[in-house]
Design an enzyme around this catalytic site. Structure first.
Site, PDB file in Angstrom:
ATOM      1  N   LYS A 161      62.141  11.526  24.693  1.00  0.00           N
ATOM      2  CA  LYS A 161      60.996  10.604  24.678  1.00  0.00           C
ATOM      3  C   LYS A 161      59.777  11.207  25.389  1.00  0.00           C
ATOM      4  O   LYS A 161      58.667  11.142  24.885  1.00  0.00           O
ATOM      5  CB  LYS A 161      61.364   9.270  25.362  1.00  0.00           C
ATOM      6  CG  LYS A 161      62.558   8.557  24.729  1.00  0.00           C
ATOM      7  CD  LYS A 161      62.783   7.178  25.356  1.00  0.00           C
ATOM      8  CE  LYS A 161      63.218   7.190  26.813  1.00  0.00           C
ATOM      9  NZ  LYS A 161      64.530   7.836  27.074  1.00  0.00           N
ATOM     10  N   ARG A 208      62.624  -1.629  28.022  1.00  0.00           N
ATOM     11  CA  ARG A 208      64.027  -1.265  28.213  1.00  0.00           C
ATOM     12  C   ARG A 208      64.931  -2.492  28.266  1.00  0.00           C
ATOM     13  O   ARG A 208      66.146  -2.348  28.404  1.00  0.00           O
ATOM     14  CB  ARG A 208      64.166  -0.507  29.526  1.00  0.00           C
ATOM     15  CG  ARG A 208      64.322   1.014  29.375  1.00  0.00           C
ATOM     16  CD  ARG A 208      64.455   1.555  30.770  1.00  0.00           C
ATOM     17  NE  ARG A 208      64.976   2.859  30.944  1.00  0.00           N
ATOM     18  CZ  ARG A 208      64.254   3.975  31.075  1.00  0.00           C
ATOM     19  NH1 ARG A 208      62.969   3.968  30.896  1.00  0.00           N
ATOM     20  NH2 ARG A 208      64.854   5.110  31.375  1.00  0.00           N
ATOM     21  N   ARG A 266      67.725  20.007  32.637  1.00  0.00           N
ATOM     22  CA  ARG A 266      66.299  19.671  32.617  1.00  0.00           C
ATOM     23  C   ARG A 266      65.663  19.991  33.967  1.00  0.00           C
ATOM     24  O   ARG A 266      66.254  19.763  35.016  1.00  0.00           O
ATOM     25  CB  ARG A 266      66.125  18.176  32.323  1.00  0.00           C
ATOM     26  CG  ARG A 266      64.692  17.706  32.543  1.00  0.00           C
ATOM     27  CD  ARG A 266      64.411  16.403  31.863  1.00  0.00           C
ATOM     28  NE  ARG A 266      64.971  15.254  32.562  1.00  0.00           N
ATOM     29  CZ  ARG A 266      64.813  14.000  32.135  1.00  0.00           C
ATOM     30  NH1 ARG A 266      64.155  13.759  31.019  1.00  0.00           N
ATOM     31  NH2 ARG A 266      65.333  13.002  32.810  1.00  0.00           N
ATOM     32  N   ARG A 276      65.157  16.390  38.753  1.00  0.00           N
ATOM     33  CA  ARG A 276      65.067  14.991  39.149  1.00  0.00           C
ATOM     34  C   ARG A 276      66.323  14.562  39.880  1.00  0.00           C
ATOM     35  O   ARG A 276      67.418  14.955  39.520  1.00  0.00           O
ATOM     36  CB  ARG A 276      64.860  14.114  37.906  1.00  0.00           C
ATOM     37  CG  ARG A 276      63.402  13.921  37.559  1.00  0.00           C
ATOM     38  CD  ARG A 276      63.209  13.219  36.259  1.00  0.00           C
ATOM     39  NE  ARG A 276      63.971  11.981  36.113  1.00  0.00           N
ATOM     40  CZ  ARG A 276      63.816  11.134  35.084  1.00  0.00           C
ATOM     41  NH1 ARG A 276      62.958  11.420  34.128  1.00  0.00           N
ATOM     42  NH2 ARG A 276      64.533  10.035  35.004  1.00  0.00           N
ATOM     43  N   ARG A 300      73.137   5.857  33.973  1.00  0.00           N
ATOM     44  CA  ARG A 300      71.948   5.544  33.170  1.00  0.00           C
ATOM     45  C   ARG A 300      72.327   5.317  31.703  1.00  0.00           C
ATOM     46  O   ARG A 300      71.743   4.465  31.035  1.00  0.00           O
ATOM     47  CB  ARG A 300      70.922   6.677  33.295  1.00  0.00           C
ATOM     48  CG  ARG A 300      70.228   6.691  34.683  1.00  0.00           C
ATOM     49  CD  ARG A 300      69.659   8.055  35.046  1.00  0.00           C
ATOM     50  NE  ARG A 300      68.595   8.471  34.158  1.00  0.00           N
ATOM     51  CZ  ARG A 300      68.263   9.751  33.961  1.00  0.00           C
ATOM     52  NH1 ARG A 300      68.917  10.728  34.585  1.00  0.00           N
ATOM     53  NH2 ARG A 300      67.276  10.047  33.158  1.00  0.00           N
TER      54      ARG A 300
HETATM   55  P1  AMP Z   1      62.878   7.538  33.045  1.00  0.00           P
HETATM   56  O1  AMP Z   1      61.917   8.513  33.626  1.00  0.00           O
HETATM   57  O2  AMP Z   1      62.333   6.822  31.832  1.00  0.00           O
HETATM   58  O3  AMP Z   1      64.219   8.157  32.778  1.00  0.00           O
HETATM   59  O4  AMP Z   1      63.101   6.397  34.139  1.00  0.00           O
HETATM   60  C1  AMP Z   1      63.653   6.717  35.400  1.00  0.00           C
HETATM   61  C2  AMP Z   1      64.104   5.446  36.089  1.00  0.00           C
HETATM   62  O5  AMP Z   1      62.988   4.581  36.306  1.00  0.00           O
HETATM   63  C3  AMP Z   1      65.109   4.602  35.319  1.00  0.00           C
HETATM   64  O6  AMP Z   1      66.432   5.042  35.489  1.00  0.00           O
HETATM   65  C4  AMP Z   1      64.860   3.230  35.931  1.00  0.00           C
HETATM   66  O7  AMP Z   1      65.435   3.126  37.220  1.00  0.00           O
HETATM   67  C5  AMP Z   1      63.370   3.226  36.122  1.00  0.00           C
HETATM   68  N1  AMP Z   1      62.668   2.713  34.915  1.00  0.00           N
HETATM   69  C6  AMP Z   1      61.868   3.415  34.060  1.00  0.00           C
HETATM   70  N2  AMP Z   1      61.397   2.621  33.086  1.00  0.00           N
HETATM   71  C7  AMP Z   1      61.906   1.389  33.317  1.00  0.00           C
HETATM   72  C8  AMP Z   1      61.800   0.146  32.646  1.00  0.00           C
HETATM   73  N3  AMP Z   1      61.080   0.008  31.533  1.00  0.00           N
HETATM   74  N4  AMP Z   1      62.470  -0.914  33.186  1.00  0.00           N
HETATM   75  C9  AMP Z   1      63.191  -0.796  34.298  1.00  0.00           C
HETATM   76  N5  AMP Z   1      63.345   0.352  34.962  1.00  0.00           N
HETATM   77  C10 AMP Z   1      62.714   1.447  34.496  1.00  0.00           C
END
Ligand code: AMP
Length: 215
Positions: free
Chosen positions: A16, A91, A128, A161, A172
């Site tokens: 994404k 999400r 990554r 990360r 996740r």
């Molecule tokens: P990502 O970078 O998209 O993988 O997001 C990293 C973390 O941020 C996720 O594992 C969640 O803890 C939080 N997060 C990101 N986007 C959302 C969302 N739309 N709703 C809730 N938590 C989010």
């Protein structure tokens, strides 16, 4: 005015962020990545970040009210008036309903589901690396930086990360299946969903999206 709204949906590691970055450059519309925004708030140690951190570190979702408010503010900014790309939002069903609420007559709305299997995602995510400065995404094997540990774009240091460890990746993926995967049916029923293979390459996904959108 008509807005071009593109949503990137899919499990962690499906591409994404990488596709979103390319789409944003191609269309010249901003990308709104909820995870990046949350991490920025954690780095700055502002109140939103302090609230979000414990969920992010363990692979849980940050509560809807926090994320919905944060994204709502971004979407309302003037640079989103022609359109925007969402990476990692919505999400949950509550988040998708909020997004329905900001849609107006004439907006173009498309959801791309980047699809890939767990084993593939775990392998990809554990290799990554991201630039700690500009956020550019690398992969140690498929997309390595020219100089080890250094971002090609800005010279920043590459980091792993905190939530890209196997244990948190598995969590996740589980959270994705429980809370986010139901959005596939939600958007399919509305006629917005396009399915794209997330396990081939970034170029492949970009071309597939261009073809669907007739760009
Ligand atoms: P990502 O970078 O998209 O993988 O997001 C990293 C973390 O941020 C996720 O594992 C969640 O803890 C939080 N997060 C990101 N986007 C959302 C969302 N739309 N709703 C809730 N938590 C989010």
């Amino acid at each position: 005015m008509m807005r071009n709204i593109l949503i990137l949906l899919g499990p962690p590691g499906a591409g994404k962020g990488s596709v979103g970055g390319e789409l944003s450059a191609y269309l010249k519309v901003p990308i709104i990545a909820s995870g990046d925004l949350l991490r920025e708030n954690v780095r700055k140690a502002v109140s939103l970040g302090m609230k979000a951190k414990k969920y992010m570190d363990s692979g849980e979702l940050v509560p809807d009210d926090i994320v919905i408010k944060m994204i709502g503010q971004k979407i309302a900014e003037p640079n989103c008036s022609k359109g925007f790309i969402l990476d990692g939002f919505p999400r949950t069903l509550a988040q998708a309903e909020m997004l329905d609420g900001i849609k107006v007559e004439g907006d173009s709305f498309n959801v791309f589901y980047l699809k890939a299997e767990d084993d593939f995602l775990i392998k990809r995510l554990s290799k990554r690396r991201v630039c700690g400065n500009c956020g550019k995404i690398y992969h140690l094997v498929n997309l390595p930086p020219k100089r080890e540990g250094i971002c090609d774009i800005c010279g920043g240091s590459l980091v792993q990360r905190k939530d890209d460890t196997e244990e948190v990746i598995r969590k996740r993926l589980e959270v994705y299946k429980d809370l986010t995967a139901p959005l596939l049916k939600y958007y399919r029923d509305k006629g917005y969903l396009h399915v794209i293979a997330g396990d081939i390459s970034i170029d492949y996904m970009m071309n597939a999206i261009k073809k669907i959108m007739k760009w």
